[in-house]
Design a protein around this motif. Structure first.
Motif, PDB file in Angstrom:
ATOM      1  N   GLY A  94       0.853  -1.178   0.000  1.00 53.13           N
ATOM      2  CA  GLY A  94       0.000   0.000   0.000  1.00 53.13           C
ATOM      3  C   GLY A  94       0.890   1.229   0.000  1.00 53.13           C
ATOM      4  N   SER A  95       1.338   1.640   1.167  1.00 55.21           N
ATOM      5  CA  SER A  95       2.241   2.789   1.246  1.00 55.21           C
ATOM      6  C   SER A  95       3.616   2.336   1.733  1.00 55.21           C
ATOM      7  CB  SER A  95       1.675   3.846   2.196  1.00 55.21           C
ATOM      8  OG  SER A  95       1.601   3.333   3.512  1.00 55.21           O
ATOM      9  N   VAL A  96       4.637   3.048   1.266  1.00 57.33           N
ATOM     10  CA  VAL A  96       6.013   2.873   1.736  1.00 57.33           C
ATOM     11  C   VAL A  96       6.478   4.255   2.157  1.00 57.33           C
ATOM     12  CG1 VAL A  96       8.364   2.230   1.109  1.00 57.33           C
ATOM     13  CG2 VAL A  96       6.432   0.931   0.181  1.00 57.33           C
ATOM     14  N   ARG A  97       6.874   4.381   3.425  1.00 54.14           N
ATOM     15  CA  ARG A  97       7.194   5.712   3.949  1.00 54.14           C
ATOM     16  C   ARG A  97       8.470   5.689   4.780  1.00 54.14           C
ATOM     17  NH1 ARG A  97       3.611   9.405   8.009  1.00 54.14           N
ATOM     18  NH2 ARG A  97       4.120  11.366   7.011  1.00 54.14           N
ATOM     19  N   PHE A  98       9.378   6.624   4.460  1.00 50.79           N
ATOM     20  CA  PHE A  98      10.593   6.863   5.228  1.00 50.79           C
ATOM     21  C   PHE A  98      10.516   8.298   5.719  1.00 50.79           C
ATOM     22  CE2 PHE A  98      11.702   3.408   2.450  1.00 50.79           C
ATOM     23  CZ  PHE A  98      12.563   2.620   3.196  1.00 50.79           C
ATOM     24  N   LYS A  99      10.409   8.490   7.032  1.00 46.28           N
ATOM     25  CA  LYS A  99      10.220   9.844   7.567  1.00 46.28           C
ATOM     26  C   LYS A  99      11.137  10.076   8.769  1.00 46.28           C
ATOM     27  CE  LYS A  99       6.520  13.013   8.957  1.00 46.28           C
ATOM     28  NZ  LYS A  99       7.156  13.703  10.035  1.00 46.28           N
ATOM     29  N   ASP A 100      11.850  11.214   8.727  1.00 51.20           N
ATOM     30  CA  ASP A 100      12.669  11.681   9.854  1.00 51.20           C
ATOM     31  C   ASP A 100      13.740  10.688  10.295  1.00 51.20           C
ATOM     32  OD1 ASP A 100      11.251  14.079   9.892  1.00 51.20           O
ATOM     33  OD2 ASP A 100       9.761  13.294  11.307  1.00 51.20           O
ATOM     34  N   ASN A 101      14.325   9.966   9.363  1.00 48.46           N
ATOM     35  CA  ASN A 101      15.456   9.099   9.664  1.00 48.46           C
ATOM     36  C   ASN A 101      16.740   9.895   9.464  1.00 48.46           C
ATOM     37  OD1 ASN A 101      13.985   6.400   9.933  1.00 48.46           O
ATOM     38  ND2 ASN A 101      13.277   7.145   7.955  1.00 48.46           N
ATOM     39  N   SER A 102      17.833   9.480  10.131  1.00 50.76           N
ATOM     40  CA  SER A 102      19.061  10.267  10.000  1.00 50.76           C
ATOM     41  C   SER A 102      20.318   9.417  10.137  1.00 50.76           C
ATOM     42  CB  SER A 102      19.091  11.380  11.050  1.00 50.76           C
ATOM     43  OG  SER A 102      19.165  10.828  12.351  1.00 50.76           O
ATOM     44  N   ALA A 103      21.359   9.873   9.435  1.00 50.09           N
ATOM     45  CA  ALA A 103      22.710   9.336   9.567  1.00 50.09           C
ATOM     46  C   ALA A 103      23.595  10.519   9.955  1.00 50.09           C
ATOM     47  CB  ALA A 103      23.174   8.724   8.249  1.00 50.09           C
ATOM     48  N   ARG A 104      24.273  10.395  11.119  1.00 47.72           N
ATOM     49  CA  ARG A 104      25.049  11.529  11.618  1.00 47.72           C
ATOM     50  C   ARG A 104      26.433  11.100  12.082  1.00 47.72           C
ATOM     51  NH1 ARG A 104      23.335  13.840  16.235  1.00 47.72           N
ATOM     52  NH2 ARG A 104      22.455  11.883  16.915  1.00 47.72           N
ATOM     53  N   VAL A 105      27.389  11.962  11.814  1.00 51.22           N
ATOM     54  CA  VAL A 105      28.744  11.852  12.340  1.00 51.22           C
ATOM     55  C   VAL A 105      29.025  13.158  13.057  1.00 51.22           C
ATOM     56  CG1 VAL A 105      31.191  11.630  11.770  1.00 51.22           C
ATOM     57  CG2 VAL A 105      29.501  10.274  10.529  1.00 51.22           C
ATOM     58  N   ALA A 106      29.507  13.094  14.306  1.00 51.42           N
ATOM     59  CA  ALA A 106      29.712  14.311  15.102  1.00 51.42           C
ATOM     60  C   ALA A 106      30.741  15.247  14.484  1.00 51.42           C
ATOM     61  CB  ALA A 106      30.113  13.945  16.526  1.00 51.42           C
ATOM     62  N   GLN A 107      31.827  14.709  13.970  1.00 52.44           N
ATOM     63  CA  GLN A 107      32.870  15.527  13.360  1.00 52.44           C
ATOM     64  C   GLN A 107      32.510  15.774  11.899  1.00 52.44           C
ATOM     65  OE1 GLN A 107      35.434  16.918  14.982  1.00 52.44           O
ATOM     66  NE2 GLN A 107      34.581  16.050  16.846  1.00 52.44           N
ATOM     67  N   THR A 108      31.978  16.936  11.587  1.00 53.95           N
ATOM     68  CA  THR A 108      31.477  17.212  10.236  1.00 53.95           C
ATOM     69  C   THR A 108      32.574  17.404   9.196  1.00 53.95           C
ATOM     70  OG1 THR A 108      31.303  19.559  10.738  1.00 53.95           O
ATOM     71  CG2 THR A 108      29.322  18.205  11.066  1.00 53.95           C
ATOM     72  N   ILE A 109      33.839  17.393   9.600  1.00 56.49           N
ATOM     73  CA  ILE A 109      34.942  17.489   8.638  1.00 56.49           C
ATOM     74  C   ILE A 109      34.981  16.241   7.760  1.00 56.49           C
ATOM     75  CG2 ILE A 109      37.462  17.575   8.410  1.00 56.49           C
ATOM     76  CD1 ILE A 109      37.418  19.189  11.080  1.00 56.49           C
ATOM     77  N   TYR A 110      34.659  15.101   8.320  1.00 50.80           N
ATOM     78  CA  TYR A 110      34.671  13.840   7.578  1.00 50.80           C
ATOM     79  C   TYR A 110      33.262  13.540   7.085  1.00 50.80           C
ATOM     80  CZ  TYR A 110      35.435   8.965   6.410  1.00 50.80           C
ATOM     81  OH  TYR A 110      35.522   7.787   5.752  1.00 50.80           O
ATOM     82  N   PRO A 111      33.038  13.524   5.761  1.00 54.83           N
ATOM     83  CA  PRO A 111      31.667  13.352   5.254  1.00 54.83           C
ATOM     84  C   PRO A 111      31.230  11.893   5.213  1.00 54.83           C
ATOM     85  CG  PRO A 111      33.149  13.686   3.430  1.00 54.83           C
ATOM     86  CD  PRO A 111      33.987  13.794   4.685  1.00 54.83           C
ATOM     87  N   GLY A 112      31.277  11.207   6.351  1.00 57.61           N
ATOM     88  CA  GLY A 112      30.968   9.781   6.377  1.00 57.61           C
ATOM     89  C   GLY A 112      29.563   9.442   6.812  1.00 57.61           C
ATOM     90  N   ALA A 113      28.635  10.382   6.813  1.00 57.08           N
ATOM     91  CA  ALA A 113      27.244  10.108   7.156  1.00 57.08           C
ATOM     92  C   ALA A 113      26.457  10.059   5.853  1.00 57.08           C
ATOM     93  CB  ALA A 113      26.692  11.180   8.085  1.00 57.08           C
ATOM     94  N   CYS A 114      26.087   8.866   5.430  1.00 65.53           N
ATOM     95  CA  CYS A 114      25.482   8.668   4.103  1.00 65.53           C
ATOM     96  C   CYS A 114      24.136   7.957   4.205  1.00 65.53           C
ATOM     97  CB  CYS A 114      26.414   7.831   3.226  1.00 65.53           C
ATOM     98  SG  CYS A 114      28.053   8.508   3.026  1.00 65.53           S
ATOM     99  N   GLY A 115      23.167   8.430   3.434  1.00 69.21           N
ATOM    100  CA  GLY A 115      21.861   7.788   3.357  1.00 69.21           C
ATOM    101  C   GLY A 115      21.021   8.006   4.597  1.00 69.21           C
ATOM    102  N   GLY A 116      20.340   9.147   4.670  1.00 68.38           N
ATOM    103  CA  GLY A 116      19.487   9.434   5.814  1.00 68.38           C
ATOM    104  C   GLY A 116      18.454   8.347   6.050  1.00 68.38           C
TER     105      GLY A 116
END
Length: 181
Positions: A94-116
């Motif tokens: 019926g429905s497929v929903r992805f809402k308010d999910n997150s991928a986070r890395v504290a040190q924002t210098i390294y862009p290793g947070a991929c695919g929210g």
């Protein structure tokens, strides 16, 4: 599951040797699951589901991933809701929903947070023949909604909505390698 010192996988489901299959159910809901790495070089993957093989969700009334997350203090965080390495198939729901999910890395210098919502390593992502598919308010440094190294096929749905997904590099969707959207 710990796969190396300080790392975390799959807040709700981890499979290293088999497929994840959820077919013919009412509502499938993953809410508020998390994978949090605990040390400097720890990796956090798949806030709700981590799978080395296929994930199939078919013929369900609804499938939802809401407020799931991955977090690493310094290293890599992949797939706020799902990290997968086999085929990821969501079809005839019926429905497929992805809402308010997150991928986070504290040190924002390294862009290793991929695919929210989704980080996918190989094979294919197929979202087809669902009443609707929604990605709303997901967040990551790369691929606010989806980051993949594989083909992404979204087709034959009633509608597909990408809304208010945020990231620093590339919008709602980020493709690494061959393109196939």
């Amino acid at each position: 599951e710990s796969h190396s010192k300080g790392s975390a996988r799959g807040g709700a489901i981890v499979t290293r040797s088999g497929n994840v299959t959820m077919n013919g159910n009412g509502t499938i809901s993953f809410r508020n699951n998390s994978a949090t790495a605990s040390v400097e070089y720890g990796t956090a993957t798949g806030g709700a589901i981590f799978a080395d093989y296929d994930i199939t969700m078919r013929d369900n009334q609804s499938v939802e991933f809401v407020s799931n997350s991955v977090f690493s203090p310094y290293h890599v965080a992949l797939g706020g809701a799902i990290e997968s390495w086999g085929k990821l198939v969501m079809t005839n729901n019926g429905s497929v929903r992805f809402k308010d999910n997150s991928a986070r890395v504290a040190q924002t210098i390294y862009p290793g947070a991929c695919g929210g919502a989704i980080w996918h390593g190989s094979d294919e992502i197929l979202l087809s023949d669902n009443e609707h598919v929604e990605f709303i308010g997901n967040r990551a440094m790369q691929g606010g909604a989806i980051s993949t190294q594989a083909n992404l096929n979204i087709r034959n749905n009633g509608y597909a909505l990408f809304e208010k997904n945020t990231e620093l590099y590339g919008g709602a969707y980020r493709r690494v390698g061959n393109h196939g959207i």
